[in-house]
Enzyme design. Structure first.
Site, PDB file in Angstrom:
ATOM      1  N   GLU A   1      -7.998   3.302  12.940  1.00 12.05           N
ATOM      2  CA  GLU A   1      -6.662   2.856  13.675  1.00 12.05           C
ATOM      3  C   GLU A   1      -6.466   4.207  14.505  1.00 12.05           C
ATOM      4  OE1 GLU A   1      -2.865   3.463  11.575  1.00 12.05           O
ATOM      5  OE2 GLU A   1      -3.864   3.259   9.990  1.00 12.05           O
TER       6      GLU A   1
ATOM      7  N   ASP B   1      -9.788   2.477   6.839  1.00  7.81           N
ATOM      8  CA  ASP B   1      -8.604   2.398   7.632  1.00  7.81           C
ATOM      9  C   ASP B   1      -9.102   3.134   8.994  1.00  7.81           C
ATOM     10  OD1 ASP B   1      -6.201   2.720   9.069  1.00  7.81           O
ATOM     11  OD2 ASP B   1      -5.227   3.682   7.263  1.00  7.81           O
TER      12      ASP B   1
ATOM     13  N   ASP C   1       0.793  -1.020  -0.087  1.00  4.92           N
ATOM     14  CA  ASP C   1      -0.005  -0.112   0.065  1.00  4.92           C
ATOM     15  C   ASP C   1       0.892   1.154   0.006  1.00  4.92           C
ATOM     16  OD1 ASP C   1      -0.162   0.942   3.170  1.00  4.92           O
ATOM     17  OD2 ASP C   1      -0.215  -1.358   2.979  1.00  4.92           O
TER      18      ASP C   1
END
Length: 280
Positions: free
Chosen positions: A164, A162, A76
């Protein structure tokens, strides 16, 4: 071997449990086919598109025997990634995820050019959005969707959220103090993007974050999972999430095509599996 099901005991059950553990399921190899083993079997059957009955017959056993292979390598990228030789990258990886957006307004300045170059190189690709908990789900979904990915095309991997630790880290206590609102925000983004794209999104997260800040919430079992765990050995699956399809196993991998270290990832499946996932 005999069919194995809830209540079965013995060496065959222990072997089954060891296979499931090797495949990433967090159970104990105690030789007793209890509810945890049954749940792991059902999740495995769902992932392999088998009859989901929790019973290990010939078809499930055959799938388990080959469950650890094959795998494909990918990376990524974002604006932090160094210069990329697009002419050679395709010989080193099978797929690439690129950062598209973050929060309600920010767009990665390299995303558009990265996606164009990935398409020209014929690399299977996808985009991800970095979630912030201070912006609304609608604003963040709109920001991601406005990046221009056409999910009706082939070779486009599912959209990714995402989830986090926040940047800066001083924003993290907000999640603990507003956990239920943050969980609802995640659900709203996923549902909005699924409705708009017609594609089931994927959750990217880390087991420690998902537990510490969100307390392993139920309700997200249907979504694909991309798990971050920097280790040489496979991590266990995250409770209340589906078994992970992608594993981000490092953050400083080296490729001859890229001038800096890069996040490395493993996809569990064949190239045909990856292409199917990347189909409209």
């Amino acid at each position: 071997m005999n069919n194995l099901q809830l209540g079965s005991q013995g060496a065959e059950v222990k072997t089954l449990q060891e296979q499931l553990i090797s495949a990433g399921y967090a159970i104990t190899a105690d030789g007793v086919f209890g509810p945890a083993t049954q749940n792991a079997v059902k999740q495995f059957q769902q992932k392999k598109q088998l009859t989901v009955d929790g019973i290990v017959g010939p078809s499930t056993q055959a799938a388990l025997n080959g469950s650890n292979t094959p795998t494909l390598s990918g990376i990524d990228i974002s604006h932090f990634t160094g210069s990329i030789n697009w002419n050679t990258l395709g010989s080193e990886v099978s797929f690439v995820y690129a950062k598209a957006s973050q929060g309600g307004q920010y767009k990665d300045p390299t995303f558009s050019s990265n996606f164009v170059n990935l398409a020209k190189a014929g690399i299977i690709r996808g985009g991800y959005h970095f979630l912030t908990f201070q912006n609304t789900a609608q604003d963040q979904a709109n920001n991601f969707l406005s990046c221009g990915v056409d999910y009706s095309q082939h070779n486009i991997l599912p959209p990714v959220l995402d989830i986090e630790w926040q940047v800066p880290s001083t924003l993290n206590p907000y999640i603990l103090n507003n956990r239920q609102q943050c969980i609802a925000l995640i659900a709203d983004w996923l549902q909005t993007v699924e409705t708009k794209t017609g594609r089931l999104p994927m959750i990217y997260t880390n087991a420690s974050f998902w537990q510490q800040y969100l307390n392993n919430p139920p309700g997200f079992e249907k979504y694909l999972v991309w798990q971050a765990a920097y280790s040489s050995s496979r991590p266990a699956n995250i409770p209340n999430l589906a078994p992970y399809t992608f594993w981000q196993n490092g953050d400083n991998g080296r490729l001859s095509s890229i001038s800096t270290g890069v996040d490395t990832n493993i996809f569990y499946g064949s190239l045909d599996d990856l292409k199917k996932l990347a189909s409209a």
